[in-house]
Design an enzyme around this catalytic site. Sequence first.
Site, PDB file in Angstrom:
ATOM      1  N   MET A  15      48.833  62.682  21.098  1.00 43.07           N
ATOM      2  CA  MET A  15      48.191  63.901  20.613  1.00 43.07           C
ATOM      3  C   MET A  15      48.613  64.196  19.185  1.00 43.07           C
ATOM      4  O   MET A  15      47.823  64.685  18.378  1.00 43.07           O
ATOM      5  CB  MET A  15      48.560  65.071  21.537  1.00 43.07           C
ATOM      6  N   ASP A  75      75.713  30.002  13.612  1.00 39.00           N
ATOM      7  CA  ASP A  75      75.992  30.737  14.840  1.00 39.00           C
ATOM      8  C   ASP A  75      76.895  31.947  14.624  1.00 39.00           C
ATOM      9  O   ASP A  75      77.114  32.723  15.548  1.00 39.00           O
ATOM     10  CB  ASP A  75      76.643  29.816  15.879  1.00 39.00           C
ATOM     11  N   ASP A 120      54.568  71.873  30.983  1.00 40.73           N
ATOM     12  CA  ASP A 120      54.538  70.688  30.114  1.00 40.73           C
ATOM     13  C   ASP A 120      54.743  69.416  30.922  1.00 40.73           C
ATOM     14  O   ASP A 120      54.022  68.424  30.752  1.00 40.73           O
ATOM     15  CB  ASP A 120      55.622  70.787  29.032  1.00 40.73           C
TER      16      ASP A 120
END
Length: 509
Positions: free
Chosen positions: A432, A36, A296
């Site tokens: 793109m 842990d 854009d």
Amino acid sequence: MKLAYWMYVGPAHVGTLRVASSFKNVHAIMHAPLGDDYFNVMRSMLEREREFTPVTASVVDRHVLARGSQEKVIDTILRKDQEECPDLIILTPTCTSSILQEDLHNFAEQASLKSQSKVLLADVNHYRVNEMQAMDRTLEQIVQFYIEEARKQTDFKIEKTDQPSVNIIGMFTLGFHNQHDCRELKRLFKDLGIRVHQVIPEGGDIQKLKDLPEAWCNIVPYREVGLRTANYLKEEFDMPYIDTIPMGILGMQQFIEELQAIFNQLKPELAFDFSDYIVRQTTFISQSAWFSRSIDCQNLTGKKAVVFGNATHASSITKILVQEMGIKVVCAGTYCKHDSDWFTERVKDYCDEVLITDDQTVVSDMIARVEPAAIFGTQMERHIGKRFDIPCGVISAPIHIQNFPLGYRPFLGYEGTNQIADLVYNSFALGMEDHLLEIFGGHDTKELVSKPIESDGISWSLEASEELNRIPGFVRGKVKRNTEKYARSQNLSEISLDVMFSAKEAMAA
């Protein structure tokens, strides 16, 4: 309790450890199995800390299981008291200590009698709260502890600062861009002529916690952590606080206007007016306002997106996408189930669907169903997006090391608006980029399919597979899913060229 291979939020003791390691000269002790203590490695790696993480495990081993802890926890506390000389030692329960029914309260009391440091047992129920809720509660507990200690002194009094001032509550180690956000908020307040009195817990001095009420008001930038402390200070000292999230152009305007209203209420004779600053920042400094009007950004208008994360970031990003960038949010969700009412109320008017879940398979199924053009989520949603070939911008914890950038990347403030605009635009535009890399033989070129594809019981003919490969990469996954959906609706087991064309006509109809 359920078995999961992914968790959006960690166990309660991690939250307590984050609080302790954020303050200066505070040491945390956890009574737990050796495994842990992964928190130490995680924090050192992600935060790139030069110092050792101030956390020690009082290890639960076979001897403890056989005869109980006995003096082990107390000895660990006293050893760290002598070695580190901290101002405060926090003993945190864990699931293991709860299962073993260890009397940690007694251990803390016994250790405090011999320790030079103050010893405090974290007051969190590990079966009822998660990491974030434990952080919120532990921070409140520490602040309350030191203020109540100061109140016992006869010379305790509160004198407000002469200069307008604020406390920033809720900056933590391992927080999503917290250090950058804190720097941006400090710059904002400096521009407004406001002094930052204290920042807690990150880098905070616990000896100065008693001075928190000297500030004019408190700022809680993240909904997940800090509200309990702000409410405590309001109840005890009538300190106002702002929990409006200073994210996005509209969010920043609302935040600064609320700050102005509070200061004018406290000191009406000073007539604070930040309106010119808002106009100047929005018009000339922040580029996101200009970008949202550019061609854009207009190309993104109407595109579908999914948002998922913590309540603070998911709700704010949803509103930014819709109000400032014209993007359609088909689903907004959060894993903060304890804050579901607030989240739902905040986003219900900005999305088609609200999702409250901490199960990543439910999120995955939703994304497969709505087929967004982009995802804005955690690292889990990023992995889901890779599976479905959908780009994803990471906007919330849980996160990986790449979301702890060395450069300046705030999400809050006016610089944060620029960073968010870049993230949103690049998340849509990367498809793109993959297409251009394919055309020009870039490093991401995918190998041409030279054999039929098989997918979920539906096979593709060689001709159909070759035709699918000619489709640009940023839409290929969507075309493939839509074609297979059409084939299933027509009870077809193989997709040919004719089936592809028929599916295209059906989708266009």
